[in-house]
Scaffold this motif. Structure first.
Motif, PDB file in Angstrom:
ATOM      1  N   ASP A  67       0.857  -1.181   0.000  1.00  0.00           N
ATOM      2  CA  ASP A  67       0.000   0.000   0.000  1.00  0.00           C
ATOM      3  C   ASP A  67       0.899   1.238   0.000  1.00  0.00           C
ATOM      4  OD1 ASP A  67      -3.013   0.879   1.833  1.00  0.00           O
ATOM      5  OD2 ASP A  67      -1.854   1.994   0.353  1.00  0.00           O
ATOM      6  N   VAL A  68       1.176   1.768  -1.184  1.00  0.00           N
ATOM      7  CA  VAL A  68       2.136   2.854  -1.323  1.00  0.00           C
ATOM      8  C   VAL A  68       1.682   4.097  -0.566  1.00  0.00           C
ATOM      9  CG1 VAL A  68       3.235   4.404  -2.987  1.00  0.00           C
ATOM     10  CG2 VAL A  68       2.930   1.985  -3.538  1.00  0.00           C
ATOM     11  N   LEU A  69       0.425   4.442  -0.695  1.00  0.00           N
ATOM     12  CA  LEU A  69      -0.058   5.664  -0.072  1.00  0.00           C
ATOM     13  C   LEU A  69      -0.043   5.560   1.451  1.00  0.00           C
ATOM     14  CD1 LEU A  69      -2.996   6.566  -2.483  1.00  0.00           C
ATOM     15  CD2 LEU A  69      -0.672   7.500  -2.433  1.00  0.00           C
ATOM     16  N   ALA A  70      -0.418   4.396   1.992  1.00  0.00           N
ATOM     17  CA  ALA A  70      -0.389   4.222   3.440  1.00  0.00           C
ATOM     18  C   ALA A  70       1.043   4.286   3.958  1.00  0.00           C
ATOM     19  CB  ALA A  70      -1.040   2.895   3.822  1.00  0.00           C
ATOM     20  N   ALA A  71       1.961   3.646   3.241  1.00  0.00           N
ATOM     21  CA  ALA A  71       3.367   3.686   3.649  1.00  0.00           C
ATOM     22  C   ALA A  71       3.917   5.096   3.570  1.00  0.00           C
ATOM     23  CB  ALA A  71       4.187   2.738   2.776  1.00  0.00           C
ATOM     24  N   MET A  72       3.513   5.826   2.525  1.00  0.00           N
ATOM     25  CA  MET A  72       4.010   7.189   2.371  1.00  0.00           C
ATOM     26  C   MET A  72       3.458   8.105   3.449  1.00  0.00           C
ATOM     27  SD  MET A  72       3.670   9.734  -0.856  1.00  0.00           S
ATOM     28  CE  MET A  72       4.216  11.434  -0.661  1.00  0.00           C
ATOM     29  N   ALA A  73       2.203   7.911   3.837  1.00  0.00           N
ATOM     30  CA  ALA A  73       1.622   8.743   4.886  1.00  0.00           C
ATOM     31  C   ALA A  73       2.403   8.611   6.183  1.00  0.00           C
ATOM     32  CB  ALA A  73       0.160   8.355   5.106  1.00  0.00           C
ATOM     33  N   VAL A  74       2.878   7.407   6.482  1.00  0.00           N
ATOM     34  CA  VAL A  74       3.596   7.170   7.732  1.00  0.00           C
ATOM     35  C   VAL A  74       5.079   7.496   7.599  1.00  0.00           C
ATOM     36  CG1 VAL A  74       4.261   5.401   9.409  1.00  0.00           C
ATOM     37  CG2 VAL A  74       1.936   5.434   8.480  1.00  0.00           C
ATOM     38  N   ARG A  75       5.693   7.124   6.481  1.00  0.00           N
ATOM     39  CA  ARG A  75       7.149   7.208   6.356  1.00  0.00           C
ATOM     40  C   ARG A  75       7.636   8.331   5.461  1.00  0.00           C
ATOM     41  NH1 ARG A  75       7.819   0.760   5.128  1.00  0.00           N
ATOM     42  NH2 ARG A  75       6.951   0.006   7.109  1.00  0.00           N
ATOM     43  N   GLY A  76       6.774   8.925   4.672  1.00  0.00           N
ATOM     44  CA  GLY A  76       7.195  10.000   3.796  1.00  0.00           C
ATOM     45  C   GLY A  76       7.538   9.528   2.401  1.00  0.00           C
ATOM     46  N   VAL A  77       8.087  10.445   1.608  1.00  0.00           N
ATOM     47  CA  VAL A  77       8.369  10.176   0.197  1.00  0.00           C
ATOM     48  C   VAL A  77       9.359   9.033   0.030  1.00  0.00           C
ATOM     49  CG1 VAL A  77       9.214  11.201  -1.945  1.00  0.00           C
ATOM     50  CG2 VAL A  77       7.858  12.568  -0.372  1.00  0.00           C
ATOM     51  N   ARG A  78      10.226   8.819   1.000  1.00  0.00           N
ATOM     52  CA  ARG A  78      11.228   7.758   0.868  1.00  0.00           C
ATOM     53  C   ARG A  78      10.600   6.369   0.868  1.00  0.00           C
ATOM     54  NH1 ARG A  78      16.173  10.043   1.210  1.00  0.00           N
ATOM     55  NH2 ARG A  78      16.291  12.077   2.228  1.00  0.00           N
ATOM     56  N   ALA A  79       9.322   6.269   1.205  1.00  0.00           N
ATOM     57  CA  ALA A  79       8.647   4.977   1.117  1.00  0.00           C
ATOM     58  C   ALA A  79       8.221   4.653  -0.304  1.00  0.00           C
ATOM     59  CB  ALA A  79       7.412   4.969   2.033  1.00  0.00           C
ATOM     60  N   VAL A  80       8.305   5.626  -1.210  1.00  0.00           N
ATOM     61  CA  VAL A  80       7.929   5.401  -2.612  1.00  0.00           C
ATOM     62  C   VAL A  80       9.081   4.713  -3.329  1.00  0.00           C
ATOM     63  CG1 VAL A  80       7.264   6.515  -4.768  1.00  0.00           C
ATOM     64  CG2 VAL A  80       6.436   7.422  -2.588  1.00  0.00           C
ATOM     65  N   HIS A  81       8.777   3.655  -4.071  1.00  0.00           N
ATOM     66  CA  HIS A  81       9.830   2.879  -4.736  1.00  0.00           C
ATOM     67  C   HIS A  81      10.118   3.360  -6.160  1.00  0.00           C
ATOM     68  CE1 HIS A  81      10.299  -0.297  -1.656  1.00  0.00           C
ATOM     69  NE2 HIS A  81       9.033  -0.028  -1.388  1.00  0.00           N
ATOM     70  N   ASP A  82       9.222   4.112  -6.751  1.00  0.00           N
ATOM     71  CA  ASP A  82       9.420   4.593  -8.119  1.00  0.00           C
ATOM     72  C   ASP A  82      10.496   5.673  -8.124  1.00  0.00           C
ATOM     73  OD1 ASP A  82       9.325   5.618 -10.654  1.00  0.00           O
ATOM     74  OD2 ASP A  82       7.157   5.930 -10.695  1.00  0.00           O
ATOM     75  N   PRO A  83      11.660   5.426  -8.758  1.00  0.00           N
ATOM     76  CA  PRO A  83      12.743   6.416  -8.718  1.00  0.00           C
ATOM     77  C   PRO A  83      12.376   7.721  -9.404  1.00  0.00           C
ATOM     78  CG  PRO A  83      13.268   4.637 -10.245  1.00  0.00           C
ATOM     79  CD  PRO A  83      12.057   4.203  -9.502  1.00  0.00           C
ATOM     80  N   ALA A  84      11.570   7.663 -10.480  1.00  0.00           N
ATOM     81  CA  ALA A  84      11.172   8.889 -11.163  1.00  0.00           C
ATOM     82  C   ALA A  84      10.283   9.747 -10.268  1.00  0.00           C
ATOM     83  CB  ALA A  84      10.449   8.553 -12.467  1.00  0.00           C
ATOM     84  N   LEU A  85       9.397   9.096  -9.526  1.00  0.00           N
ATOM     85  CA  LEU A  85       8.509   9.826  -8.629  1.00  0.00           C
ATOM     86  C   LEU A  85       9.289  10.406  -7.454  1.00  0.00           C
ATOM     87  CD1 LEU A  85       5.661  10.698  -8.080  1.00  0.00           C
ATOM     88  CD2 LEU A  85       5.201   8.482  -7.025  1.00  0.00           C
TER      89      LEU A  85
END
Length: 265
Positions: A235-253
């Motif tokens: 769950d990318v959005l849930a992980a990002m809400a808790v951990r921030g942008v560094r939880a996103v795996h897409d390098p371009a994003l």
């Protein structure tokens, strides 16, 4: 004696910084807490939304980053790796999306940093913050950053004590006898150093993480959310809400949002 003047500087820096940290910590500790049963719900009685979680974990800018990524993943906004945001669908689905579109401007395209800054200061984010503060889950604006600044001041004072102590010991004419001024200086400079180190240790136990936007009740809720996210990293959005942008795996994003280092596994 010149070393006495250095000692006064060391004591002054240690005392002022430690008193400041204590006052800020008391201000944080006096915030209304929330009963354990109420901690599981948000400001209006329902389970915390992702935006509410993002605010508690990272403040206004985390909320804006979450809105940007949400719109990007749903093809309503294009975030380019060059750092530009382009509106694809000008009709926002909720207040947060409409806030982002307004921040981008009438041309429908803008650099991401000014969008993040403008949106983070918007009324929509302030209203979200006010609801969480009223629920006892967030601290009033500035408290978390005040604690972080106070901790940095104590760290700086500790380094200053070490520097002034070293300068006093290296001054010419100091006697190295066991009963000489060297022993006295070590004792007198050791006291403010112990004061600053002790304050830092207590602060780490009582008010860490220093930059948190969440109250003690909100931090307990975030700790539960972090456990659930670790079990569902898909769950990318849930992980990002808790951990921030560094939880996103897409390098371009990540590059679009200014994060170059890949997320830790």
């Amino acid at each position: 004696m010149l070393w006495v003047l250095l000692l006064l500087v060391a004591w002054g820096a240690a005392a002022v910084s430690c008193v400041r940290l204590c006052l800020v910590s008391v201000r944080t500790g006096l915030l209304p807490d929330t009963p354990p049963d109420a901690v599981r719900t948000g400001a209006d009685g329902h389970e915390l939304t992702l935006y509410e979680t993002a605010f508690l974990a990272g403040g206004p800018h985390r909320v804006v980053d979450l809105a940007l990524v949400t719109m990007h993943l749903r093809r309503r906004l294009l975030l380019a790796h060059t750092g530009w945001a382009t509106v694809v669908d000008p009709e926002g689905r909720d207040d947060m999306e409409r806030m982002v579109i307004r921040a981008i401007g009438p041309l429908g395209q803008s650099r991401i940093p000014p969008v993040r800054t403008a949106a983070a200061a918007a009324d929509t984010v302030r209203a979200l913050a006010d609801r969480l503060v009223a629920a006892g889950l967030a601290v009033p604006g500035g408290v978390g950053t005040d604690v972080a600044a106070a901790v940095r001041a104590v760290r700086g004072a500790a380094l200053l004590v070490v520097a002034t102590g070293a300068a006093a010991l290296l001054m010419p004419g100091q006697e190295a006898r066991p009963d000489g001024p060297v022993v006295s200086m070590l004792v007198w400079f050791g006291l403010p150093l112990a004061l600053t180190v002790g304050c830092l240790a207590i602060a780490r136990m009582e008010v860490h993480p220093y930059s948190s936007w969440a109250s003690p009740a909100g931090r307990r809720l975030l700790a539960a959310n972090e456990t659930s996210v670790s079990d569902a990293d898909h769950d990318v959005l849930a992980a990002m809400a808790v951990r921030g942008v560094r939880a996103v795996h897409d390098p371009a994003l990540r590059a679009a949002l200014g994060v170059r280092r890949p997320p830790s596994s």
